[in-house]
Design a protein around this motif. Structure first.
Motif, PDB file in Angstrom:
ATOM      1  N   ASN A  63       0.809  -1.236   0.000  1.00 63.61           N
ATOM      2  CA  ASN A  63       0.000   0.000   0.000  1.00 63.61           C
ATOM      3  C   ASN A  63       0.837   1.280   0.000  1.00 63.61           C
ATOM      4  OD1 ASN A  63       0.930  -0.243   2.580  1.00 63.61           O
ATOM      5  ND2 ASN A  63      -1.014   0.188   3.585  1.00 63.61           N
ATOM      6  N   ASN A  64       2.161   1.149  -0.013  1.00 65.39           N
ATOM      7  CA  ASN A  64       2.998   2.356  -0.132  1.00 65.39           C
ATOM      8  C   ASN A  64       2.860   2.932  -1.542  1.00 65.39           C
ATOM      9  OD1 ASN A  64       5.345   1.010   2.115  1.00 65.39           O
ATOM     10  ND2 ASN A  64       4.442   3.014   2.349  1.00 65.39           N
ATOM     11  N   ALA A  65       2.543   4.203  -1.614  1.00 67.81           N
ATOM     12  CA  ALA A  65       2.335   4.836  -2.929  1.00 67.81           C
ATOM     13  C   ALA A  65       3.648   4.973  -3.690  1.00 67.81           C
ATOM     14  CB  ALA A  65       1.684   6.195  -2.746  1.00 67.81           C
ATOM     15  N   THR A  66       4.720   5.165  -2.943  1.00 63.51           N
ATOM     16  CA  THR A  66       6.030   5.309  -3.592  1.00 63.51           C
ATOM     17  C   THR A  66       7.046   4.434  -2.876  1.00 63.51           C
ATOM     18  OG1 THR A  66       6.579   7.152  -2.123  1.00 63.51           O
ATOM     19  CG2 THR A  66       5.636   7.717  -4.263  1.00 63.51           C
ATOM     20  N   SER A 118      12.095 -10.510  -5.396  1.00 64.60           N
ATOM     21  CA  SER A 118      10.917 -10.905  -6.171  1.00 64.60           C
ATOM     22  C   SER A 118       9.677 -10.802  -5.288  1.00 64.60           C
ATOM     23  CB  SER A 118      11.078 -12.345  -6.665  1.00 64.60           C
ATOM     24  OG  SER A 118       9.806 -12.876  -6.997  1.00 64.60           O
ATOM     25  N   ALA A 119       8.851  -9.777  -5.509  1.00 60.97           N
ATOM     26  CA  ALA A 119       7.680  -9.565  -4.647  1.00 60.97           C
ATOM     27  C   ALA A 119       6.766 -10.787  -4.655  1.00 60.97           C
ATOM     28  CB  ALA A 119       6.908  -8.328  -5.107  1.00 60.97           C
ATOM     29  N   LYS A 120       6.607 -11.390  -5.816  1.00 60.61           N
ATOM     30  CA  LYS A 120       5.674 -12.515  -5.932  1.00 60.61           C
ATOM     31  C   LYS A 120       6.085 -13.658  -4.997  1.00 60.61           C
ATOM     32  CE  LYS A 120       3.107 -15.010  -9.503  1.00 60.61           C
ATOM     33  NZ  LYS A 120       1.812 -14.629  -8.959  1.00 60.61           N
ATOM     34  N   LYS A 121       7.367 -13.946  -4.949  1.00 63.66           N
ATOM     35  CA  LYS A 121       7.832 -15.056  -4.113  1.00 63.66           C
ATOM     36  C   LYS A 121       8.036 -14.633  -2.654  1.00 63.66           C
ATOM     37  CE  LYS A 121      10.182 -18.026  -7.397  1.00 63.66           C
ATOM     38  NZ  LYS A 121      11.486 -18.424  -7.909  1.00 63.66           N
ATOM     39  N   TYR A 122       8.468 -13.402  -2.464  1.00 65.38           N
ATOM     40  CA  TYR A 122       8.849 -12.949  -1.118  1.00 65.38           C
ATOM     41  C   TYR A 122       7.625 -12.523  -0.302  1.00 65.38           C
ATOM     42  CZ  TYR A 122      11.873 -10.516   2.288  1.00 65.38           C
ATOM     43  OH  TYR A 122      12.535 -10.108   3.423  1.00 65.38           O
ATOM     44  N   PHE A 123       6.712 -11.785  -0.948  1.00 61.73           N
ATOM     45  CA  PHE A 123       5.467 -11.346  -0.293  1.00 61.73           C
ATOM     46  C   PHE A 123       4.333 -12.355  -0.485  1.00 61.73           C
ATOM     47  CE2 PHE A 123       6.678  -6.637  -0.912  1.00 61.73           C
ATOM     48  CZ  PHE A 123       6.856  -6.411   0.440  1.00 61.73           C
ATOM     49  N   GLY A 124       4.452 -13.189  -1.524  1.00 62.32           N
ATOM     50  CA  GLY A 124       3.329 -14.065  -1.881  1.00 62.32           C
ATOM     51  C   GLY A 124       2.448 -13.461  -2.944  1.00 62.32           C
ATOM     52  N   THR A 125       2.670 -12.187  -3.280  1.00 60.07           N
ATOM     53  CA  THR A 125       1.921 -11.510  -4.335  1.00 60.07           C
ATOM     54  C   THR A 125       2.732 -10.325  -4.856  1.00 60.07           C
ATOM     55  OG1 THR A 125      -0.106 -10.333  -4.907  1.00 60.07           O
ATOM     56  CG2 THR A 125       0.699 -10.017  -2.673  1.00 60.07           C
ATOM     57  N   ASP A 126       2.582 -10.051  -6.136  1.00 62.39           N
ATOM     58  CA  ASP A 126       3.209  -8.828  -6.654  1.00 62.39           C
ATOM     59  C   ASP A 126       2.163  -7.764  -6.950  1.00 62.39           C
ATOM     60  OD1 ASP A 126       2.092 -10.000  -8.856  1.00 62.39           O
ATOM     61  OD2 ASP A 126       3.965 -10.190  -9.988  1.00 62.39           O
ATOM     62  N   MET A 127       0.935  -7.999  -6.440  1.00 60.33           N
ATOM     63  CA  MET A 127      -0.094  -6.965  -6.557  1.00 60.33           C
ATOM     64  C   MET A 127       0.315  -5.750  -5.722  1.00 60.33           C
ATOM     65  SD  MET A 127      -3.492  -9.294  -6.017  1.00 60.33           S
ATOM     66  CE  MET A 127      -4.581  -7.894  -5.753  1.00 60.33           C
ATOM     67  N   LYS A 128      -0.231  -4.591  -6.113  1.00 64.53           N
ATOM     68  CA  LYS A 128       0.046  -3.355  -5.365  1.00 64.53           C
ATOM     69  C   LYS A 128      -1.268  -2.812  -4.806  1.00 64.53           C
ATOM     70  CE  LYS A 128       4.466  -2.325  -6.550  1.00 64.53           C
ATOM     71  NZ  LYS A 128       5.489  -2.410  -5.525  1.00 64.53           N
ATOM     72  N   THR A 171      -3.895  -1.369  -1.469  1.00 67.25           N
ATOM     73  CA  THR A 171      -4.480  -1.918  -0.238  1.00 67.25           C
ATOM     74  C   THR A 171      -5.080  -3.299  -0.478  1.00 67.25           C
ATOM     75  OG1 THR A 171      -5.011   0.358   0.285  1.00 67.25           O
ATOM     76  CG2 THR A 171      -6.010  -1.297   1.685  1.00 67.25           C
ATOM     77  N   GLN A 172      -5.636  -3.504  -1.675  1.00 62.97           N
ATOM     78  CA  GLN A 172      -6.281  -4.794  -1.964  1.00 62.97           C
ATOM     79  C   GLN A 172      -5.288  -5.952  -1.984  1.00 62.97           C
ATOM     80  OE1 GLN A 172      -6.003  -2.232  -3.999  1.00 62.97           O
ATOM     81  NE2 GLN A 172      -5.478  -2.856  -6.079  1.00 62.97           N
ATOM     82  N   ALA A 173      -3.994  -5.651  -2.124  1.00 70.51           N
ATOM     83  CA  ALA A 173      -2.975  -6.711  -2.171  1.00 70.51           C
ATOM     84  C   ALA A 173      -2.720  -7.316  -0.793  1.00 70.51           C
ATOM     85  CB  ALA A 173      -1.675  -6.143  -2.732  1.00 70.51           C
ATOM     86  N   ILE A 174      -3.050  -6.572   0.265  1.00 70.39           N
ATOM     87  CA  ILE A 174      -2.661  -6.986   1.618  1.00 70.39           C
ATOM     88  C   ILE A 174      -3.276  -8.345   1.999  1.00 70.39           C
ATOM     89  CG2 ILE A 174      -2.882  -6.337   4.071  1.00 70.39           C
ATOM     90  CD1 ILE A 174      -2.348  -3.416   3.128  1.00 70.39           C
ATOM     91  N   ALA A 175      -4.497  -8.610   1.529  1.00 75.00           N
ATOM     92  CA  ALA A 175      -5.149  -9.898   1.826  1.00 75.00           C
ATOM     93  C   ALA A 175      -4.406 -11.079   1.208  1.00 75.00           C
ATOM     94  CB  ALA A 175      -6.589  -9.870   1.325  1.00 75.00           C
ATOM     95  N   PHE A 176      -3.552 -10.811   0.232  1.00 77.65           N
ATOM     96  CA  PHE A 176      -2.861 -11.891  -0.477  1.00 77.65           C
ATOM     97  C   PHE A 176      -1.410 -12.081  -0.013  1.00 77.65           C
ATOM     98  CE2 PHE A 176      -6.286 -10.370  -3.177  1.00 77.65           C
ATOM     99  CZ  PHE A 176      -6.924 -11.564  -3.493  1.00 77.65           C
TER     100      PHE A 176
END
Ligand SMILES: [Zn+2]
Length: 263
Positions: A44-47, A155-165, A167-172
């Motif tokens: 959810n960080n804008a920048t 790699s956001a996808k592997k490290y966070f579990g999602t590369d979505m950006k 607030t909606q990404a937080i659930a993933f």
């Protein structure tokens, strides 16, 4: 002067007899990621981290000169969470005593279990199993957990579990963290000095209440997140120096964390 400084640092935390050998036969390990366009921030960080060139070239005086401006959220990349991040009235990043950022460290490797389960919560049993093989964690130790997720950075996808950006990404978000019960146990039963790990947060990705943050920071115990290269540290016997940018009233900040390791 260089070695003398290290020697003084080490005296504070280890027994005198071991100091000389430790101090002459070791090397530094860099536990920080570089800050760049690839630095990972909460979705959810804008920048993110920005580096803007102000000057780069030959000046009118005929000499080379370069200078940049940077900006970044406090929490991202290798960084420190100051107690006030989740606990009103507790220490800000500039107020943390140097003694709470420098000391002997242990590395507890939970990667076998955590790499199989992105929602893994580090348990008291994980710590007790480590203690059976090593030693009881002494009061004032810096405890670092190795989940193995550091190998996926950045790699956001592997490290966070999602590369979505957004607030909606937080659930993933799916990555391991420290169970709040373990956090309470480490604080009260082992009186640890600080905690760190190789994931984006000391609470696991699916946490909704950030209880581990609240427990540790509430006791003025700072946290190091997105710590790099934990595979290069021994289970015990390293000496950590973790110095965040000294932002007045900051809730955290970019962290240069290094460890002195016996060679
Ligand atoms: Zn943080």
């Amino acid at each position: 002067m260089f070695f003398f400084s290290i020697f003084l640092l080490i005296i504070g935390c280890t027994s005198k007899n071991d100091n000389e050998e430790f101090f002459f036969n070791g090397h530094w390990v860099d536990l920080s990621y570089s800050f760049s366009d690839s630095t990972l921030y909460w979705p959810n960080n804008a920048t993110g981290f920005k580096l803007d060139t102000q000057v780069n070239g030959i000046t009118a005086g005929g000499f080379y000169y370069s200078s940049n401006t940077f900006s970044a959220p406090e929490h991202g990349g290798t960084h420190l969470d100051a107690p006030v991040h989740f606990a009103k009235g507790k220490l800000s990043v500039d107020e943390l005593p140097l003694e709470s950022l420098t000391c002997n460290a242990v590395v507890i490797d939970v990667s076998q279990r955590a790499l199989k389960n992105a929602d893994y919560l580090i348990s008291v049993k994980d710590v007790q199993d480590w203690e059976k093989k090593n030693d009881i964690i002494e009061p004032g130790t810096i405890v670092l957990f190795r989940t193995g997720y550091g190998q996926y950075y950045p790699s956001a996808k592997k490290y966070f579990g999602t590369d979505m950006k957004g607030t909606q990404a937080i659930a993933f978000l799916h990555f391991p963290g420290i169970d709040p019960v373990t956090a309470e146990w480490l604080a009260t039963q082992r009186k640890i000095k600080a905690v760190g790990l190789d994931t984006p947060s000391i609470d696991y990705g699916q946490s909704k209440d950030f209880k581990t943050h609240r427990v540790l920071l509430g006791k003025n115990i700072p946290a190091f997140e997105n710590v790099a290269s934990l595979d290069q540290l021994p289970a015990k016997g390293s000496y950590v120096v973790a110095l965040p940018m000294k932002i007045k009233n900051g809730s955290g900040g970019p962290l240069r964390i290094i460890a002195w390791v016996k060679s």
